[in-house]
Design a protein around this motif. Structure first.
Motif, short mmCIF file in Angstrom:
data_model
loop_
_atom_site.label_atom_id
_atom_site.label_comp_id
_atom_site.label_asym_id
_atom_site.label_seq_id
_atom_site.Cartn_x
_atom_site.Cartn_y
_atom_site.Cartn_z
N MET A 1 0.85 -1.20 0.00
CA MET A 1 0.00 0.00 0.00
C MET A 1 0.88 1.25 0.00
O MET A 1 1.90 1.30 0.68
N ILE A 2 0.49 2.25 -0.77
CA ILE A 2 1.22 3.50 -0.84
C ILE A 2 0.34 4.65 -0.36
O ILE A 2 -0.88 4.51 -0.27
N LYS A 3 0.96 5.76 -0.06
CA LYS A 3 0.16 6.93 0.27
C LYS A 3 -0.29 7.61 -1.01
O LYS A 3 0.04 7.18 -2.11
N LYS A 4 -1.01 8.70 -0.89
CA LYS A 4 -1.52 9.40 -2.05
C LYS A 4 -0.37 9.82 -2.96
O LYS A 4 0.63 10.37 -2.52
N VAL A 5 -0.54 9.55 -4.26
CA VAL A 5 0.48 9.89 -5.24
C VAL A 5 0.50 11.41 -5.47
O VAL A 5 -0.53 12.05 -5.63
N TYR A 6 1.69 11.96 -5.49
CA TYR A 6 1.92 13.39 -5.68
C TYR A 6 2.23 13.62 -7.16
O TYR A 6 3.25 13.16 -7.67
N ILE A 7 1.34 14.31 -7.86
CA ILE A 7 1.48 14.53 -9.30
C ILE A 7 2.07 15.91 -9.57
O ILE A 7 1.52 16.92 -9.14
N ILE A 8 3.19 15.93 -10.28
CA ILE A 8 3.85 17.18 -10.65
C ILE A 8 3.67 17.45 -12.13
O ILE A 8 3.99 16.60 -12.97
N ALA A 9 3.16 18.62 -12.46
CA ALA A 9 3.07 19.07 -13.84
C ALA A 9 4.34 19.84 -14.16
O ALA A 9 4.57 20.94 -13.63
N GLU A 10 5.20 19.26 -14.97
CA GLU A 10 6.46 19.91 -15.36
C GLU A 10 6.19 20.79 -16.58
O GLU A 10 5.80 20.29 -17.64
N VAL A 11 6.35 22.09 -16.43
CA VAL A 11 6.11 22.99 -17.56
C VAL A 11 7.41 23.50 -18.17
O VAL A 11 7.39 24.08 -19.27
N GLY A 12 8.53 23.27 -17.46
CA GLY A 12 9.82 23.64 -18.03
C GLY A 12 9.83 25.07 -18.53
O GLY A 12 9.57 26.02 -17.80
N SER A 13 10.06 25.21 -19.82
CA SER A 13 10.11 26.53 -20.44
C SER A 13 9.03 26.72 -21.51
O SER A 13 9.17 27.58 -22.38
N VAL A 14 7.95 25.94 -21.45
CA VAL A 14 6.91 26.06 -22.48
C VAL A 14 6.21 27.41 -22.43
O VAL A 14 5.52 27.80 -23.38
N HIS A 15 6.38 28.14 -21.34
CA HIS A 15 5.82 29.50 -21.27
C HIS A 15 6.52 30.44 -22.23
O HIS A 15 6.01 31.53 -22.55
N ASP A 16 7.73 30.05 -22.70
CA ASP A 16 8.54 30.82 -23.65
C ASP A 16 8.83 32.24 -23.16
O ASP A 16 8.92 33.19 -23.94
N GLY A 17 8.94 32.39 -21.86
CA GLY A 17 9.28 33.70 -21.30
C GLY A 17 8.10 34.62 -21.10
O GLY A 17 8.27 35.77 -20.66
N SER A 18 6.90 34.14 -21.37
CA SER A 18 5.70 34.95 -21.20
C SER A 18 5.13 34.77 -19.80
O SER A 18 4.76 33.64 -19.42
N LEU A 19 5.05 35.84 -19.02
CA LEU A 19 4.48 35.76 -17.69
C LEU A 19 3.01 35.34 -17.77
O LEU A 19 2.54 34.56 -16.95
N GLY A 20 2.30 35.86 -18.76
CA GLY A 20 0.89 35.48 -18.93
C GLY A 20 0.74 33.99 -19.14
O GLY A 20 -0.15 33.36 -18.55
N ASN A 21 1.59 33.41 -19.97
CA ASN A 21 1.56 31.96 -20.18
C ASN A 21 1.86 31.22 -18.88
O ASN A 21 1.21 30.22 -18.55
N ALA A 22 2.85 31.69 -18.13
CA ALA A 22 3.23 31.04 -16.88
C ALA A 22 2.08 31.04 -15.87
O ALA A 22 1.80 30.03 -15.23
N LEU A 23 1.42 32.17 -15.75
CA LEU A 23 0.31 32.28 -14.80
C LEU A 23 -0.85 31.38 -15.22
O LEU A 23 -1.51 30.75 -14.38
N LYS A 24 -1.10 31.32 -16.53
CA LYS A 24 -2.17 30.46 -17.03
C LYS A 24 -1.83 28.99 -16.79
O LYS A 24 -2.71 28.18 -16.44
N LEU A 25 -0.57 28.62 -16.95
CA LEU A 25 -0.15 27.24 -16.71
C LEU A 25 -0.35 26.83 -15.26
O LEU A 25 -0.69 25.68 -14.97
N VAL A 26 -0.15 27.78 -14.33
CA VAL A 26 -0.36 27.50 -12.91
C VAL A 26 -1.81 27.10 -12.65
O VAL A 26 -2.09 26.06 -12.05
N SER A 27 -2.74 27.91 -13.13
CA SER A 27 -4.16 27.61 -12.91
C SER A 27 -4.59 26.38 -13.69
O SER A 27 -5.42 25.58 -13.23
#
Length: 288
Positions: A1-27
């Motif tokens: 048995m394991i505990k709840k799995v922790y899922i990480i969304a890796e966005v790396g640099s797909v925001h391409d330097g855009s703060l707007g993209n980065a904030l949208k990726l967070v939500s």
């Protein structure tokens, strides 16, 4: 048995330097089912040469210029930190220099990821250990000796070793799920899986093998420019991916006991299993 799995969304640099993209990726990461979102913190002048070679999957601009162009300022990162708090999602970053760690510490990051290429960067590991924060150690291009040396530096009580293969995308034959059990036995700490395949199966099996952390790349579209987008998952697929992980988690965490059948199974058993009946009337107490 394991505990709840922790899922990480890796966005790396797909925001391409855009703060707007980065904030949208967070939500978006939160909406799709991730527990955390992970960025990369590059400070070009402290981590790479002007003529450093590019990986095969990205050759459109030099690494130095790309990291310089897509880096966020302290003020911009503050907005990303605020967005993560607002969306109730953990914020993680991979620092690629000691200066990047110092930068992130000023922003009060609570979790760090050691990228596969930094496992042998002992000064960076020592700097990260001093933060006393949670560390995810990627192992995509390291042998056991190198991983062992890194583990010696870091605090095992705050460490998760991530099985990983640094191929983009990674063929299923190269995933190395077997290493999850090897790491658990050898290092006796939390073990996770950083998934560079384009499907769900590897991560599902990783959960079965005991991975408590799963990381997967997320992008708005595979057609976006950059080093990460082409092998990342688009939103609909990432949402299905998270559902698959939660289903795998349930399969692992709820074993059944064939010697202790549940009431609903016993009820079905009574209906469908064969029983002995008489095909004629007999007197009471008649011995058969």
């Amino acid at each position: 048995m394991i505990k709840k799995v922790y899922i990480i969304a890796e966005v790396g640099s797909v925001h391409d330097g855009s703060l707007g993209n980065a904030l949208k990726l967070v939500s978006l990461a939160k909406k799709l089912g991730a527990n955390a979102i992970k960025f990369q913190t590059h400070i070009s002048e402290y981590e790479t040469l002007f003529n450093a070679p590019n990986p095969n999957h990205f050759k459109d601009e030099s690494r130095y210029k790309y990291f310089k162009r897509t880096a966020f300022s302290f003020k911009q990162y503050k907005k990303i930190v605020s967005a993560a708090k607002k969306n109730n999602i953990d914020l993680i970053s991979s620092p690629f220099s000691i200066e990047a760690v110092e930068f992130l510490e000023k922003l009060k990051f609570t979790k760090y990821k050691v990228a596969s290429g930094e496992v042998t960067n002992i000064p960076l590991l020592e700097k990260l250990k001093k933060t006393n924060k949670k560390i995810f150690l990627s192992t995509g291009m390291s042998n056991i000796k190198e991983i062992n040396e890194a583990v010696k530096v870091l605090n095992k009580s705050k460490l998760t070793i991530m099985q990983c293969t640094s191929l983009y995308p990674c063929d299923l034959s190269r995933v190395g799920i077997n290493n999850i059990s090897i790491f658990k036995k050898k290092f006796k700490c939390e073990v996770g899986f950083s998934d560079h395949t384009t499907t769900n199966e590897a991560s599902i099996i990783a959960v079965h093998e005991g991975a408590t952390v799963i990381e997967k790349h997320l992008t708005f579209s595979k057609e976006m420019y950059g080093s990460d987008a082409k092998f990342a998952m688009e939103p609909d697929n990432f949402k299905n991916f998270c559902v698959s992980i939660r289903n795998a988690e349930k399969l692992v965490n709820y074993p059944t006991n064939k010697n202790n059948l549940s009431k609903d199974i016993l009820k079905i058993k009574k209906i469908y299993q064969k029983s002995i009946v008489l095909n004629k009337n007999l007197k009471k107490n008649k011995i058969i």
